[in-house]
Design a protein around this motif. Structure first.
Motif, PDB file in Angstrom:
ATOM      1  N   VAL A 247       8.921   6.144  11.226  1.00 26.60           N
ATOM      2  CA  VAL A 247       8.804   6.446   9.885  1.00 26.60           C
ATOM      3  C   VAL A 247       7.482   6.257   9.384  1.00 26.60           C
ATOM      4  O   VAL A 247       6.544   5.375   9.671  1.00 26.60           O
ATOM      5  CB  VAL A 247       9.585   5.063   9.077  1.00 26.60           C
ATOM      6  CG1 VAL A 247       9.371   5.287   7.416  1.00 26.60           C
ATOM      7  CG2 VAL A 247      10.996   5.004   9.299  1.00 26.60           C
ATOM      8  N   ILE A 248       6.906   7.463   8.672  1.00 25.32           N
ATOM      9  CA  ILE A 248       5.459   7.631   8.339  1.00 25.32           C
ATOM     10  C   ILE A 248       5.445   7.063   6.942  1.00 25.32           C
ATOM     11  O   ILE A 248       4.438   6.274   6.562  1.00 25.32           O
ATOM     12  CB  ILE A 248       5.171   9.030   8.335  1.00 25.32           C
ATOM     13  CG1 ILE A 248       5.225   9.446   9.989  1.00 25.32           C
ATOM     14  CG2 ILE A 248       3.606   9.229   8.003  1.00 25.32           C
ATOM     15  CD1 ILE A 248       4.889  10.914  10.083  1.00 25.32           C
ATOM     16  N   PHE A 249       6.294   7.178   6.217  1.00 20.90           N
ATOM     17  CA  PHE A 249       6.141   6.827   4.681  1.00 20.90           C
ATOM     18  C   PHE A 249       7.667   6.339   4.359  1.00 20.90           C
ATOM     19  O   PHE A 249       8.598   7.273   4.555  1.00 20.90           O
ATOM     20  CB  PHE A 249       5.647   7.768   3.589  1.00 20.90           C
ATOM     21  CG  PHE A 249       5.711   7.424   2.271  1.00 20.90           C
ATOM     22  CD1 PHE A 249       5.026   6.418   1.686  1.00 20.90           C
ATOM     23  CD2 PHE A 249       6.943   8.038   1.534  1.00 20.90           C
ATOM     24  CE1 PHE A 249       5.167   6.242   0.239  1.00 20.90           C
ATOM     25  CE2 PHE A 249       7.070   7.743   0.246  1.00 20.90           C
ATOM     26  CZ  PHE A 249       6.160   6.829  -0.174  1.00 20.90           C
ATOM     27  N   SER A 250       7.795   5.330   3.414  1.00 19.41           N
ATOM     28  CA  SER A 250       9.084   4.854   2.852  1.00 19.41           C
ATOM     29  C   SER A 250       8.725   4.136   1.930  1.00 19.41           C
ATOM     30  O   SER A 250       8.005   3.514   1.491  1.00 19.41           O
ATOM     31  CB  SER A 250       9.947   4.214   3.911  1.00 19.41           C
ATOM     32  OG  SER A 250      11.102   3.504   3.582  1.00 19.41           O
ATOM     33  N   LYS A 251      10.059   4.268   0.830  1.00 21.54           N
ATOM     34  CA  LYS A 251       9.838   3.278  -0.114  1.00 21.54           C
ATOM     35  C   LYS A 251       9.769   1.883   0.147  1.00 21.54           C
ATOM     36  O   LYS A 251       9.245   1.072  -0.443  1.00 21.54           O
ATOM     37  CB  LYS A 251      11.364   3.529  -1.147  1.00 21.54           C
ATOM     38  CG  LYS A 251      11.497   2.939  -2.657  1.00 21.54           C
ATOM     39  CD  LYS A 251      12.675   3.204  -3.169  1.00 21.54           C
ATOM     40  CE  LYS A 251      13.022   2.422  -4.269  1.00 21.54           C
ATOM     41  NZ  LYS A 251      11.811   2.942  -5.533  1.00 21.54           N
ATOM     42  N   ASN A 252      10.486   1.452   1.015  1.00 22.50           N
ATOM     43  CA  ASN A 252      10.426   0.195   1.598  1.00 22.50           C
ATOM     44  C   ASN A 252       9.374   0.235   2.892  1.00 22.50           C
ATOM     45  O   ASN A 252       9.391   0.770   3.860  1.00 22.50           O
ATOM     46  CB  ASN A 252      11.816  -0.048   2.318  1.00 22.50           C
ATOM     47  CG  ASN A 252      11.792  -1.552   2.794  1.00 22.50           C
ATOM     48  OD1 ASN A 252      10.978  -2.052   2.891  1.00 22.50           O
ATOM     49  ND2 ASN A 252      13.227  -1.931   2.849  1.00 22.50           N
ATOM     50  N   ALA A 253       8.136  -0.374   2.356  1.00 24.20           N
ATOM     51  CA  ALA A 253       6.970  -0.556   2.948  1.00 24.20           C
ATOM     52  C   ALA A 253       7.178  -1.023   4.327  1.00 24.20           C
ATOM     53  O   ALA A 253       6.650  -0.759   5.365  1.00 24.20           O
ATOM     54  CB  ALA A 253       5.760  -1.178   2.195  1.00 24.20           C
ATOM     55  N   SER A 254       8.217  -1.983   4.647  1.00 20.98           N
ATOM     56  CA  SER A 254       8.404  -2.734   5.735  1.00 20.98           C
ATOM     57  C   SER A 254       9.104  -1.634   6.920  1.00 20.98           C
ATOM     58  O   SER A 254       9.145  -2.083   8.206  1.00 20.98           O
ATOM     59  CB  SER A 254       9.510  -3.613   5.560  1.00 20.98           C
ATOM     60  OG  SER A 254      10.766  -3.287   5.264  1.00 20.98           O
ATOM     61  N   TYR A 255       9.537  -0.398   6.489  1.00 22.20           N
ATOM     62  CA  TYR A 255       9.931   0.411   7.384  1.00 22.20           C
ATOM     63  C   TYR A 255       8.996   1.141   8.014  1.00 22.20           C
ATOM     64  O   TYR A 255       9.309   1.748   8.993  1.00 22.20           O
ATOM     65  CB  TYR A 255      10.995   1.504   6.812  1.00 22.20           C
ATOM     66  CG  TYR A 255      12.400   0.619   6.449  1.00 22.20           C
ATOM     67  CD1 TYR A 255      12.812  -0.630   6.740  1.00 22.20           C
ATOM     68  CD2 TYR A 255      13.182   1.487   5.401  1.00 22.20           C
ATOM     69  CE1 TYR A 255      14.098  -1.273   6.250  1.00 22.20           C
ATOM     70  CE2 TYR A 255      14.320   0.774   5.121  1.00 22.20           C
ATOM     71  CZ  TYR A 255      14.556  -0.574   5.574  1.00 22.20           C
ATOM     72  OH  TYR A 255      16.050  -1.029   5.275  1.00 22.20           O
ATOM     73  N   THR A 256       7.678   1.441   7.359  1.00 23.39           N
ATOM     74  CA  THR A 256       6.482   2.021   8.106  1.00 23.39           C
ATOM     75  C   THR A 256       6.275   1.598   9.475  1.00 23.39           C
ATOM     76  O   THR A 256       6.101   0.322   9.869  1.00 23.39           O
ATOM     77  CB  THR A 256       5.521   1.864   7.135  1.00 23.39           C
ATOM     78  OG1 THR A 256       5.728   2.326   5.824  1.00 23.39           O
ATOM     79  CG2 THR A 256       4.406   2.751   7.592  1.00 23.39           C
ATOM     80  N   GLY A 257       6.362   2.820  10.329  1.00 24.47           N
ATOM     81  CA  GLY A 257       6.037   2.304  11.748  1.00 24.47           C
ATOM     82  C   GLY A 257       7.222   2.238  12.519  1.00 24.47           C
ATOM     83  O   GLY A 257       7.086   2.238  13.679  1.00 24.47           O
ATOM     84  N   LYS A 258       8.357   1.971  12.009  1.00 28.84           N
ATOM     85  CA  LYS A 258       9.642   1.692  12.649  1.00 28.84           C
ATOM     86  C   LYS A 258      10.183   3.167  12.968  1.00 28.84           C
ATOM     87  O   LYS A 258      10.154   3.985  12.369  1.00 28.84           O
ATOM     88  CB  LYS A 258      10.475   0.770  11.809  1.00 28.84           C
ATOM     89  CG  LYS A 258       9.743  -0.617  11.733  1.00 28.84           C
ATOM     90  CD  LYS A 258      11.121  -1.258  11.134  1.00 28.84           C
ATOM     91  CE  LYS A 258      10.437  -2.801  11.009  1.00 28.84           C
ATOM     92  NZ  LYS A 258      11.456  -3.772  10.021  1.00 28.84           N
ATOM     93  N   THR A 259      11.062   3.045  13.845  1.00 28.75           N
ATOM     94  CA  THR A 259      11.905   4.247  14.189  1.00 28.75           C
ATOM     95  C   THR A 259      13.235   4.339  13.112  1.00 28.75           C
ATOM     96  O   THR A 259      13.707   3.285  12.603  1.00 28.75           O
ATOM     97  CB  THR A 259      12.452   4.295  15.455  1.00 28.75           C
ATOM     98  OG1 THR A 259      13.311   3.209  15.614  1.00 28.75           O
ATOM     99  CG2 THR A 259      11.416   4.214  16.547  1.00 28.75           C
TER     100      THR A 259
END
Length: 578
Positions: A247-259
């Motif tokens: 995840v490069i960008f997401s509405k949920n900032a906690s998802y950034t960097g996760k698969t």
């Protein structure tokens, strides 16, 4: 309930049902259209996001390609360039490109000038003197060089040098420009989520010399994407995934960097993000919103690299449904308004063209029923109501003519009745069943005589009507003679019932003796113009006194006639004179 009210309610109900059916059909059609439109919106938005990301990456890619050409030229011997000059190129580049996070070179061991041993632990070099400068900016915007890290470990080769070194041996065509998977990188003692575009360059023998990489922080890209709005959908959002599903960008900032596997339970999304090589559209449950969303995924193809990212645009189904509800409510509201207008028109139309004429017909029919046959009936319409008015007018005229004719007949009958009531002859009228339906005053007086009361007690003078006239003939011997002459026939001998013959058309007379009464009876059938027998008229004339007088006269005449005969018969006998 009046017919106008019934028709109005019926039409209103039918219109309401029609509006409900039409609204349902339109609603379903609109839902399909809305889903299609939402897909188009998501598609166009995804393409827009993809173009933004692509533009950012391709600018870096073009710059990296230009620098790679410089170092390929140097490797070919057409350009004299030492390590200090190469660092100056990189330093000036990063100081004049504030949008980039950093730029680096990563040469294969001794590939730059064969003098790695002279630059052990020098700025931008590793412990073996390998030339791997990574230039970034300090807070003042000045270039700062550091050596690249993790360039020889297969597992932690963030810049893919080790991997590229293996593939170039097989074929130059297998080694392509690429985009590094997002990763956390420590730059100037600060952890930054970054990615890089990497362009390899080669020597005269097509051997790998090294790579040029331009790094960019994803924070700036995330900010640009986050500022974009997705049409009129309030909670719609976009997500950007790398080639391997990070995840490069997401509405949920906690998802950034996760698969992607860590951020969703939708297997369809995981499959598409991890393996797809084309755009896709799915309906899934979103963990971010906790509701069903429609997701459109668009590939981000970066130049002629073998890497693609994916941007998804997610539109909540409930917002789409709410949008549809607004449209449906609007349709229903307009439909109700139209129904009310139609109802008002129908009421006005029925009041003018149907209810008023029907009310007039009701008034006329009530007047006719009350005996008023002088109603003014006008009709000009050619429809059913006009025909009904015409029929009422014809009926009123016919009733008036019939009543006039019946009055004339009744007047004639009254005159005949008055005449019959005042004649001296006793008159009885019987119907086809021999039931007495009329007896004049003379007949009633006749049947009050003692002979009738004695011989025929069933014949009461005051109750002659309704009595069968057959009884009279059955009780009188001369009357029975009429049965044998064909005037009256005993049709059922066992029950002694008699009926006048249907084909009798002539009058018959007889003399009936009843005790000391002598009655002359005349029976005449009543025949209409069509030859149908309607009944009988029986005349009874009391000839008792008349016959007694005739008898006396006859006796006197007989006596007078016999006297000369007797006188002549007692003359003395004389002998004739000889």
């Amino acid at each position: 309930m009046k017919i106008g009210t019934k028709l109005t309610l019926s039409i209103t109900l039918l219109i309401s049902i029609a509006i409900a059916v039409i609204s349902t059909i339109i609603g379903l059609h609109l839902q399909k259209m809305a889903e299609h439109d939402a897909q188009l919106i998501a598609k166009e938005t995804a393409y827009h996001y993809a173009n933004i990301v692509r533009a950012e990456l391709e600018v870096a890619l073009d710059e990296a390609k230009a620098l790679a050409m410089v170092f390929e030229t140097k490797a070919a011997g057409d350009l004299k360039l030492d390590r200090s000059q190469a660092n100056n190129i990189l330093k000036r580049f990063i100081e004049n490109r504030p949008k980039f996070l950093g730029i680096y070179l990563a040469f294969e061991p001794n590939a730059f000038d064969g003098n790695d041993g002279k630059f052990i632990k020098a700025p931008g070099h590793d412990d073996a003197g390998r030339f791997i400068p990574y230039w970034t900016r300090d807070k003042k915007g000045k270039g700062v060089v550091e050596p690249l890290v993790d360039t020889t470990d297969d597992e932690h080769d963030d810049h893919q040098l080790h991997k590229k070194r293996k593939t170039v041996i097989e074929s130059h065509t297998h080694l392509r420009k690429t985009v590094i998977e997002p990763h956390t990188h420590i730059i100037q003692n600060k952890q930054v989520l970054t990615s890089s575009v990497v362009v390899p360059f080669f020597g005269k023998q097509k051997q790998l010399i090294g790579v040029v990489g331009i790094g960019f922080a994803l924070e700036d890209l995330q900010q640009r994407i986050g500022e974009l709005k997705i049409s009129e959908f309030k909670n719609a959002y976009a997500t950007v995934y790398s080639a391997h599903g990070t995840v490069i960008f997401s509405k949920n900032a906690s998802y950034t960097g996760k698969t992607v596997k860590e951020t969703t339970e939708s297997q369809a999304l995981i499959e598409h993000v991890s393996k797809t090589t084309e755009n896709f559209f799915i309906k899934r449950n979103s963990k971010t919103l906790g509701t069903t969303v429609m997701t459109y995924g668009a590939l981000i193809k970066i130049g002629n690299t073998d890497t693609h990212w994916i941007v998804t645009v997610n539109i909540p189904e409930e917002e789409l449904t709410a949008h549809l509800r607004k449209i449906t409510y609007m349709i229903v509201f307009i439909g109700i308004a139209v129904a009310l207008l139609i109802t008002v028109f129908v009421i006005f139309f029925f009041a003018k063209t149907i209810s008023m004429p029907l009310n007039k017909l009701v008034y006329i029919s009530e007047a006719i029923a009350a005996g008023n046959l002088n109603n003014e009936i006008r009709w000009r319409r050619q429809d059913e109501i006009g025909r009904l008015l015409q029929t009422f007018e014809r009926m009123q005229t016919q009733l008036r003519e019939r009543i006039a004719e019946e009055k004339r007949i009744a007047d004639e009958a009254l005159r005949i009745n008055e005449a019959l009531d005042n004649v001296t002859t006793s008159v009885l009228i019987a119907d086809t069943n021999s039931t007495i339906i009329y007896a004049n005053q003379s007949a009633q007086q006749l049947f009050k005589q003692a002979a009738f009361c004695k011989e025929m007690p069933q014949f009461q003078a005051n109750n002659l009507l309704g009595t069968s006239i057959e009884t009279f003939f059955k009780k009188t011997e001369p009357g029975r003679e009429l049965f044998t002459t064909g005037m009256v026939t005993n049709t059922i001998a066992s029950s002694d019932s008699v009926r006048f013959q249907a084909d009798t058309t002539t009058s018959h007379q007889t003399l009936v003796t009843l005790s000391d009464l002598k009655l002359e009876v005349s029976i005449t059938p009543v025949i209409n113009a069509e030859g149908e027998r309607l009944g009988f008229v029986t005349e009874l004339r009391d000839r008792t006194a008349e016959m007694a007088t005739e008898h006396e006269v006859n006796a006197v005449v007989k006596q007078a006639f016999l006297k000369p005969l007797v006188k002549d018969s007692i003359k003395p006998w004389t002998t004739p004179n000889k």
